[in-house]
Enzyme design. Structure first.
Site, PDB file in Angstrom:
ATOM      1  N   SER A   9      23.340 -33.632  58.307  1.00 44.71           N
ATOM      2  CA  SER A   9      24.326 -32.869  57.546  1.00 44.71           C
ATOM      3  C   SER A   9      23.875 -31.404  57.435  1.00 44.71           C
ATOM      4  CB  SER A   9      24.533 -33.516  56.177  1.00 44.71           C
ATOM      5  OG  SER A   9      25.714 -33.044  55.581  1.00 44.71           O
ATOM      6  N   LYS A  63      43.074 -24.529  40.166  1.00 44.45           N
ATOM      7  CA  LYS A  63      41.793 -24.179  39.547  1.00 44.45           C
ATOM      8  C   LYS A  63      40.934 -25.420  39.337  1.00 44.45           C
ATOM      9  CE  LYS A  63      38.674 -21.682  37.569  1.00 44.45           C
ATOM     10  NZ  LYS A  63      37.827 -20.822  38.402  1.00 44.45           N
TER      11      LYS A  63
END
Length: 346
Positions: free
Chosen positions: A174, A226
């Protein structure tokens, strides 16, 4: 029992006072810590290797053979000294190649980037085009912004036209592979784990539990996205879809970065989140050579100066004092308890 109660009360007071002292010192020292410089440690690995070899020779070889070897070594050193002086006179650029060795042991936040950025800055101030930077990398990945910064720090070496080699002995997955793919050459041990080019996110939600307990959670935001998913409030299908889209966008960014660094990869087949061991990783072009970092460094001891560079972050006063205080306190408590149990026949 009365003695034990009094003793426990005294011990709690002592611990409380210690915690208050450490807390106050932490506040005082926190402002000073940033201004304190760290320390740079430089170790010549060739010399360590030669010392180990010489010690084994002393322990295993016959005295006569050992004496003959020492004579040969001195002759060789004289020849090398003369050659080195000649090279330095002719041209500084033709001096012996240097391998600068850095270590990156990554956690989920890529915290080691704080030290690595200083090490890279130090190395780039003296490295020449014929030199090489070797990073021994171990990481299973972590947060995107942390490993993105770590990869960007390694790109500084490439941009300075200094060859960069990444060695992976255990794992570079990763975010760890995001860093590794920046290198000119990736070397991995036969059973090192590489790949995992994917993105994962997990958010626990306890809304139903709170709802049963008649607990309301209010979340107020300005901006449609948000907050897409929350831990406490009720999540919506729209929020979930946006969250998944953000993951896909991040994955796309990851894939473009890796394929840009290693165009020989079949990115669509590789970027599935799967991992490969060293030998399989070579077949899939994830790495360039199957070899341990030790073997790679040893192969350069004869023709290059191999130098390990380590930057140590400064420790704050509160951290240093706190660790020593609690260590001493722990030792004292164990000692007292031991004496107490001994005297009561336990």
């Amino acid at each position: 029992m009365e003695f034990l109660t009094d003793y426990a009360g005294f011990l709690l007071k002592l611990i409380s006072v210690a915690l208050i002292i450490v807390f106050v010192l932490g506040i005082v020292a926190s402002g000073k810590r940033k201004s304190q410089p760290g320390s740079l440690s430089v170790t010549k690995l060739n010399e360590s290797y030669d010392d180990m070899k010489a010690e084994l020779d002393r322990q295993l070889l016959d005295k006569k053979v050992l004496k003959d070897r020492e004579k040969e070594k001195k002759k060789k050193e004289k020849v090398e000294k003369k050659a080195k002086k000649k090279v330095l006179k002719e041209s500084e650029e033709e001096a012996k190649k240097r391998l600068y060795v850095l270590d990156f042991d990554g956690d989920i936040k890529a915290s080691a980037v704080d030290s690595m950025r200083e090490e890279i800055t130090a190395v780039l101030s003296v490295a020449k085009p014929q030199d090489e930077v070797v990073v021994r990398l171990e990481s299973g990945g972590g947060v995107v912004h942390g490993y993105g910064l770590a990869a960007s720090q390694l790109q500084r070496i490439r941009e300075a036209n200094i060859p960069l080699t990444i060695c992976v002995d255990k794992v570079a997955a990763s975010g760890g592979y995001m860093m590794a793919c920046v290198a000119d050459k990736i070397i991995a041990a036969p059973f090192a784990i590489l790949g995992s080019i994917g993105v994962v996110a997990q958010v626990p939600n306890v809304h139903r539990l709170l709802d049963k307990s008649l607990i309301d959670v209010e979340l107020h935001t300005a901006g449609r996205y948000k907050r897409t998913l929350t831990m406490l409030g009720k999540n919506t299908d729209e929020g979930r879809e946006k969250f998944r889209q953000d993951l896909e966008d991040t994955h796309g960014l990851f894939k473009r970065f890796v394929s840009g660094q290693r165009p020989q990869l079949d990115i669509d087949n590789i970027a599935t989140g799967d991992t490969w061991y060293g030998s399989e990783a070579l077949e899939n072009n994830l790495i360039d050579v199957v070899m341990t970092s030790d073997a790679y460094l040893v192969s350069h001891y004869d023709n290059a100066e191999v130098i390990q560079v380590v930057y140590k972050q400064p420790k704050g006063m509160a951290e240093r004092f706190g660790l020593s205080l609690f260590s001493a306190l722990e030792h004292k408590v164990v000692s007292w308890v031991g004496k107490l149990t001994q005297s009561r026949g336990y």
